[in-house]
Design an enzyme around this catalytic site. Structure first.
Site, PDB file in Angstrom:
ATOM      1  N   GLU A  69      -6.013   8.700  10.516  1.00 62.50           N
ATOM      2  CA  GLU A  69      -4.623   8.694  10.951  1.00 62.50           C
ATOM      3  C   GLU A  69      -4.407   9.459  12.247  1.00 62.50           C
ATOM      4  OE1 GLU A  69      -1.955   9.713   7.790  1.00 62.50           O
ATOM      5  OE2 GLU A  69      -2.399   7.848   6.700  1.00 62.50           O
ATOM      6  N   THR A  93      -5.501   3.381  -5.364  1.00 60.08           N
ATOM      7  CA  THR A  93      -4.938   4.148  -6.475  1.00 60.08           C
ATOM      8  C   THR A  93      -4.063   3.264  -7.349  1.00 60.08           C
ATOM      9  OG1 THR A  93      -4.956   6.169  -5.132  1.00 60.08           O
ATOM     10  CG2 THR A  93      -3.573   6.172  -7.094  1.00 60.08           C
ATOM     11  N   CYS A 104     -11.283   3.102  -0.282  1.00 56.28           N
ATOM     12  CA  CYS A 104      -9.985   3.501   0.261  1.00 56.28           C
ATOM     13  C   CYS A 104      -9.734   2.629   1.479  1.00 56.28           C
ATOM     14  CB  CYS A 104      -9.979   4.978   0.656  1.00 56.28           C
ATOM     15  SG  CYS A 104      -8.467   5.510   1.514  1.00 56.28           S
ATOM     16  N   ASP A 152       0.871  -1.176   0.000  1.00 54.40           N
ATOM     17  CA  ASP A 152       0.000   0.000   0.000  1.00 54.40           C
ATOM     18  C   ASP A 152       0.904   1.219   0.000  1.00 54.40           C
ATOM     19  OD1 ASP A 152      -2.701   1.233   0.303  1.00 54.40           O
ATOM     20  OD2 ASP A 152      -1.853   1.984   2.168  1.00 54.40           O
ATOM     21  N   SER A 153       0.344   2.357  -0.371  1.00 54.74           N
ATOM     22  CA  SER A 153       1.138   3.580  -0.356  1.00 54.74           C
ATOM     23  C   SER A 153       1.473   4.023   1.064  1.00 54.74           C
ATOM     24  CB  SER A 153       0.388   4.711  -1.077  1.00 54.74           C
ATOM     25  OG  SER A 153      -0.860   4.942  -0.461  1.00 54.74           O
ATOM     26  N   CYS A 177      -3.535  -0.804  -2.163  1.00 52.79           N
ATOM     27  CA  CYS A 177      -3.758   0.604  -2.488  1.00 52.79           C
ATOM     28  C   CYS A 177      -4.783   0.737  -3.617  1.00 52.79           C
ATOM     29  CB  CYS A 177      -2.429   1.228  -2.912  1.00 52.79           C
ATOM     30  SG  CYS A 177      -2.541   2.936  -3.477  1.00 52.79           S
ATOM     31  N   HIS A 217      -8.290   3.175   4.214  1.00 51.36           N
ATOM     32  CA  HIS A 217      -8.505   3.825   5.505  1.00 51.36           C
ATOM     33  C   HIS A 217      -9.972   3.747   5.945  1.00 51.36           C
ATOM     34  CE1 HIS A 217      -4.595   5.744   4.713  1.00 51.36           C
ATOM     35  NE2 HIS A 217      -4.600   6.186   5.953  1.00 51.36           N
TER      36      HIS A 217
END
Length: 258
Positions: free
Chosen positions: A148, A72, A180, A7-8, A70, A182
């Site tokens: 986060e 994206t 996403c 993941d990024s 990820c 998150h």
């Protein structure tokens, strides 16, 4: 057998958690590219290059499956990765889409994600390939810092969720895809505000998708988490999502091709 996940940054730990629960004896290696996060504001060419670098690092552990956590990277690099590697490559988009198609009753589906994921139309295009679905998309950029910073239950979070989602909810959607990694950490709060909407957690959908493929993923249950730079947000979220697994920092130069 072993699974590699990249993941990024930190969000892919939700995918790591679900895959770990689903395959407790598999060896699992996670790479969070915290030095170059976020990928969502990078060009397609850069996203593909970063994705290949992360993938090649994980392939060095003799993994049997690569999971692109990820969204994206799944949107822009999945086909290149499939063409470049000799192992199965699984993104988070197709599993989420398949689950949404299975549960929606009125064929009105919402998709939320980062600007990069929404701009790519990857979820929308895939849904429209599968049938006559009405797809309503919304970028929710503040969701990532909320997660986060550990503000999932803060009073401001409810206001931000309603600010972002009220428009697509008003279209009559009965299903929403969390596009996403998150966002699963906001799932309970979204459900609290919109109890009648079915929420598709792509991290769970991805773990279930791998399970259905029938791989023999027995192993020693080894777990390793790598990051490319120090990240307090990663450390905080790691502790709450996957517990006490030690973080291992690797030098970015070990994966870069330039």
């Amino acid at each position: 057998m072993s699974i590699g996940i990249f993941d990024s940054g930190v969000g892919g730990l939700t995918v790591f958690k679900e895959i770990s629960k689903t395959f407790p004896s598999a060896d699992i290696y996670y790479l969070g590219d915290t030095a170059r996060v976020p990928y969502g504001n990078k060009s397609k060419e850069t996203i593909i290059r970063y994705s290949l670098e992360c993938a090649n690092y994980l392939v060095g552990f003799d993994i049997d499956i690569l999971v692109v956590a990820c969204n994206t990277a799944s949107s822009y690099a999945i086909n290149v990765l499939k063409d470049s590697l000799n192992i199965p490559v699984i993104g988070v988009i197709n599993p989420g889409v398949q689950e949404a198609v299975k549960v929606t009753k009125n064929k009105k589906i919402g998709v939320i994600g980062t600007y990069g994921t929404i701009r790519s139309n990857s979820y929308k295009n895939r849904l429209e390939e599968l049938g006559e679905y009405q797809v309503y998309q919304k970028a929710c950029p503040l969701f990532v810092p909320i997660v986060e910073e550990g503000l999932m239950n803060h009073k401001i979070t409810k206001l931000i969720i309603k600010e972002y989602l009220e428009d697509i909810v008003s279209k009559g959607i009965d299903t929403i895809i969390l596009g996403c990694t998150h966002y699963p950490l906001l799932k309970d709060k979204i459900k609290e505000i919109y109890p009648s909407i079915t929420i598709i957690d792509s991290s769970k959908a991805t773990a279930n998708y791998i399970k259905k493929l029938g791989f023999d993923l027995s192993g020693s249950g080894n777990r390793r988490i790598f990051i490319t730079d120090e990240s307090p947000a990663f450390e905080n979220l790691k502790s709450s999502v996957v517990g006490s697994i030690k973080l291992e920092k690797i030098e970015l130069s070990k994966i870069c091709t330039l």
